[in-house]
Write a protein that holds these residues in place. Structure first.
Motif, PDB file in Angstrom:
ATOM      1  N   GLU A   1       0.831  -1.200   0.000  1.00 38.86           N
ATOM      2  CA  GLU A   1       0.000   0.000   0.000  1.00 38.86           C
ATOM      3  C   GLU A   1       0.869   1.255   0.000  1.00 38.86           C
ATOM      4  OE1 GLU A   1      -3.252   2.129   2.913  1.00 38.86           O
ATOM      5  OE2 GLU A   1      -3.099  -0.057   2.947  1.00 38.86           O
ATOM      6  N   LYS A   2       1.940   1.236   0.809  1.00 41.54           N
ATOM      7  CA  LYS A   2       2.852   2.389   0.847  1.00 41.54           C
ATOM      8  C   LYS A   2       3.538   2.583  -0.496  1.00 41.54           C
ATOM      9  CE  LYS A   2       3.809   2.324   5.798  1.00 41.54           C
ATOM     10  NZ  LYS A   2       4.813   2.084   6.848  1.00 41.54           N
TER      11      LYS A   2
ATOM     12  N   SER B   1       2.347   1.726  -3.381  1.00 39.02           N
ATOM     13  CA  SER B   1       1.326   2.251  -4.298  1.00 39.02           C
ATOM     14  C   SER B   1       1.159   3.759  -4.101  1.00 39.02           C
ATOM     15  CB  SER B   1       0.010   1.525  -4.052  1.00 39.02           C
ATOM     16  OG  SER B   1      -0.998   2.072  -4.854  1.00 39.02           O
ATOM     17  N   LYS B   2       1.097   4.204  -2.859  1.00 40.02           N
ATOM     18  CA  LYS B   2       0.955   5.640  -2.576  1.00 40.02           C
ATOM     19  C   LYS B   2       2.184   6.410  -3.063  1.00 40.02           C
ATOM     20  CE  LYS B   2      -2.165   5.249   1.362  1.00 40.02           C
ATOM     21  NZ  LYS B   2      -2.324   5.397   2.826  1.00 40.02           N
ATOM     22  N   LEU B   3       3.370   5.825  -2.821  1.00 41.71           N
ATOM     23  CA  LEU B   3       4.595   6.492  -3.286  1.00 41.71           C
ATOM     24  C   LEU B   3       4.638   6.544  -4.808  1.00 41.71           C
ATOM     25  CD1 LEU B   3       7.274   5.077  -0.817  1.00 41.71           C
ATOM     26  CD2 LEU B   3       6.473   7.446  -0.981  1.00 41.71           C
ATOM     27  N   THR B   4       4.167   5.492  -5.463  1.00 42.71           N
ATOM     28  CA  THR B   4       4.139   5.480  -6.925  1.00 42.71           C
ATOM     29  C   THR B   4       3.222   6.585  -7.441  1.00 42.71           C
ATOM     30  OG1 THR B   4       4.514   3.090  -6.932  1.00 42.71           O
ATOM     31  CG2 THR B   4       3.648   4.039  -8.948  1.00 42.71           C
ATOM     32  N   GLN B   5       2.069   6.754  -6.799  1.00 44.67           N
ATOM     33  CA  GLN B   5       1.155   7.832  -7.194  1.00 44.67           C
ATOM     34  C   GLN B   5       1.812   9.194  -6.997  1.00 44.67           C
ATOM     35  OE1 GLN B   5      -2.346   7.182  -4.823  1.00 44.67           O
ATOM     36  NE2 GLN B   5      -3.039   5.417  -6.048  1.00 44.67           N
ATOM     37  N   LYS B   6       2.518   9.364  -5.886  1.00 40.25           N
ATOM     38  CA  LYS B   6       3.199  10.639  -5.633  1.00 40.25           C
ATOM     39  C   LYS B   6       4.298  10.876  -6.669  1.00 40.25           C
ATOM     40  CE  LYS B   6       2.294  11.041  -0.700  1.00 40.25           C
ATOM     41  NZ  LYS B   6       2.859  11.109   0.642  1.00 40.25           N
TER      42      LYS B   6
ATOM     43  N   LYS C   1       2.711  12.014  -9.863  1.00 35.66           N
ATOM     44  CA  LYS C   1       2.325  13.428  -9.766  1.00 35.66           C
ATOM     45  C   LYS C   1       3.538  14.341  -9.911  1.00 35.66           C
ATOM     46  CE  LYS C   1      -1.798  12.968  -6.872  1.00 35.66           C
ATOM     47  NZ  LYS C   1      -2.380  13.240  -5.546  1.00 35.66           N
TER      48      LYS C   1
END
Length: 118
Positions: free
Chosen positions: A90-91, A93-98, A101
């Motif tokens: 999950e972390k 995935s969030k880092l990949t999204q960041k 961006k």
């Protein structure tokens, strides 16, 4: 009266009969003891086998219980590791999204700073 031969014969027969009865009882007691010894000797190997098998069984049960305890502990560790893996996924995935961006922002900034071609 004891000098009478008939009384001597009666006393002799009575004494002999009592001796015979006592001897018979003694023989029966000895036979019973002998029978018990034979039974003890016959049972002794089985009792020893039972003792050995019981000890072996106890060791196997102890090993089984230790393996069960270890398996339960391993299952607990496995659950913890899966939960940790899911958390890390999950972390990531969030880092990949960041990162995505940030890459878009960087692309916008690099396009804006390019001088227009004349």
């Amino acid at each position: 009266m004891t000098n009478n031969p008939i009384w001597q014969i009666i006393i002799l027969v009575t004494t002999s009969f009592c001796s015979w009865i006592f001897g018979k009882l003694q023989t029966r007691r000895e036979k019973a003891k002998s029978d018990l010894e034979i039974i003890r000797e016959a049972i002794a190997p089985q009792l020893e086998s039972i003792k050995v098998l019981t000890e072996h069984n106890n060791r196997m049960v102890q090993m089984y219980l230790e393996e069960q305890k270890e398996r339960i502990q391993t299952e607990g560790e496995n659950k913890m590791l899966k939960a940790e893996k899911d958390d890390l996924a999950e972390k990531v995935s969030k880092l990949t999204q960041k990162v995505d961006k940030l890459e878009k922002i960087i692309q916008k900034l690099t396009h804006e700073k390019k001088p227009p071609s004349a």
